[in-house]
Design a protein around this motif. Sequence first.
Motif, short mmCIF file in Angstrom:
data_model
loop_
_atom_site.label_atom_id
_atom_site.label_comp_id
_atom_site.label_asym_id
_atom_site.label_seq_id
_atom_site.Cartn_x
_atom_site.Cartn_y
_atom_site.Cartn_z
N GLN A 198 -7.19 -3.79 -15.72
CA GLN A 198 -6.90 -2.92 -14.58
C GLN A 198 -7.74 -3.36 -13.40
N VAL A 199 -7.12 -3.37 -12.22
CA VAL A 199 -7.82 -3.77 -11.00
C VAL A 199 -7.86 -2.58 -10.04
N SER A 200 -8.23 -2.83 -8.81
CA SER A 200 -8.26 -1.77 -7.81
C SER A 200 -6.86 -1.25 -7.55
N SER A 201 -6.76 -0.16 -6.82
CA SER A 201 -5.47 0.43 -6.52
C SER A 201 -4.72 -0.41 -5.50
N ASN A 202 -3.46 -0.07 -5.30
CA ASN A 202 -2.65 -0.78 -4.30
C ASN A 202 -3.17 -0.55 -2.88
N ASP A 203 -3.90 0.54 -2.67
CA ASP A 203 -4.51 0.78 -1.36
C ASP A 203 -5.83 0.06 -1.18
N ASP A 204 -6.34 -0.53 -2.27
CA ASP A 204 -7.61 -1.26 -2.23
C ASP A 204 -7.42 -2.73 -2.61
N ASP A 205 -6.26 -3.27 -2.30
CA ASP A 205 -5.99 -4.70 -2.49
C ASP A 205 -6.10 -5.15 -3.94
N GLY A 206 -5.52 -4.34 -4.85
CA GLY A 206 -5.56 -4.70 -6.26
C GLY A 206 -4.93 -6.04 -6.57
N TYR B 113 10.62 3.95 1.49
CA TYR B 113 10.49 2.70 0.74
C TYR B 113 11.33 1.57 1.35
N GLU B 114 12.07 1.88 2.40
CA GLU B 114 12.85 0.87 3.15
C GLU B 114 13.86 0.14 2.27
N ASP B 115 14.40 0.87 1.28
CA ASP B 115 15.58 0.39 0.58
C ASP B 115 16.77 0.59 1.51
N PRO B 116 17.97 0.15 1.13
CA PRO B 116 19.14 0.47 1.95
C PRO B 116 19.23 1.97 2.20
N THR B 117 19.62 2.37 3.38
CA THR B 117 19.71 3.79 3.72
C THR B 117 20.83 4.44 2.92
N PRO B 118 20.54 5.54 2.20
CA PRO B 118 21.59 6.22 1.43
C PRO B 118 22.77 6.63 2.31
N GLU B 119 23.97 6.46 1.75
CA GLU B 119 25.20 6.82 2.46
C GLU B 119 25.86 8.02 1.79
N SER C 85 0.85 -1.20 0.00
CA SER C 85 0.00 0.00 0.00
C SER C 85 0.88 1.25 0.00
N SER C 86 0.25 2.41 -0.08
CA SER C 86 1.00 3.66 -0.04
C SER C 86 1.66 3.88 1.32
N LYS C 87 1.26 3.08 2.32
CA LYS C 87 1.91 3.11 3.63
C LYS C 87 2.98 2.02 3.74
N ASN C 88 3.31 1.41 2.59
CA ASN C 88 4.31 0.34 2.53
C ASN C 88 3.95 -0.85 3.41
N GLU C 89 2.68 -1.22 3.37
CA GLU C 89 2.19 -2.36 4.14
C GLU C 89 1.61 -3.41 3.20
#
Length: 337
Positions: free
Chosen positions: A297-305, A175-181, A64-68
């Motif tokens: 096309q399906v629902s959005s990522n916030d609507d369990d597409g 986005y919880e990628d590696p932390t930029p250095e 989701s847009s909350k990265n869940e």
Amino acid sequence: MVSAGLSASSPLHSAQRCQHVVDKVLPLNSSHPRRAQQTRGPTCQAADRRFDLVTTDVDGTLLSSKNELSLRNEEAIAECIKLGIPVCIATGKARGPWCKKVLPKLGAPMPGVYMQGLLIYNGDGSLMHEESLSKDIVREAIKLAKQLNITLVVYSYDRILAEQINQDSDRLLPYEDPTPESVGDLDNIVDTLAIQKCIMIASEGRIGETRQQIAERLGDGTRTSLTVAIAGMLEILPAGASKGHGVDQLLKHLDIHPDRVLAMGDGENDKLMLQMVGLGVAMGNASKACLEAADVQVSSNDDDGVADALEKYILEPAGIKLKTPKKAAAVQPLPEP
């Protein structure tokens, strides 16, 4: 390139042993290059097709847009796995903290496509395939970013490096990628590290107004490939590289035909992946480029597409209904051009 074989007892080989009836269902969008010779019959429905593998983008699609990862998406994936249909990640992301949160919820460890197909990992985390930018291209990108006064970050496996940390590089943190250095002048690391990709980060408008100039300077389509996964972040990849190419490499390694794959995405960088598979699914929040490449096309990522797509095209044909309630119901074929 690094190659490694998969165990014959892996979940994917179990899926390949499943006996599926291949229904000759034609895609809803016949404008794709791969599908140019096909025409849609009046009674064909995408839901008739059976699949051996699912590939899914992560940000803007699976999460989701909350990265869940929603409970409904998680349930749908679990049910697909019970049917012997594994789910593989196909993302522009590096392997970072997000992996520990998401991957254990996707069943047994599976191979995955990362960093726009430049890194492909086996389920045990070992590299199956890698590709990097030439050092000359990296130097040219560094020089151009300075001239345009645009932030540049470079990716080297599980590291993200920048000349200095600023509000642009901080946009990667959610986005919880590696932390930029912060490493100072990037020119000083070009000869010591393999760099898979670079990203120029600015406002969406600034990237839009400079993209043509960047494309001309860096030889988009000849010396490099440019793409966008997140608005305001222009990715610089080796020529010919793409998430779709990475998925193609993975499918060849696993001996799965693209027509037996359902793929899901939301961004410009998902376009080739959606075009090459049996059914390309765009999220409700998808970009224009992604929509043009998709079949449905399906629902959005916030609507369990993701759950909508898996339920409609894999689970319901197998007589399975999800127990977690829907947030929204929107599975629609895209209009023909």
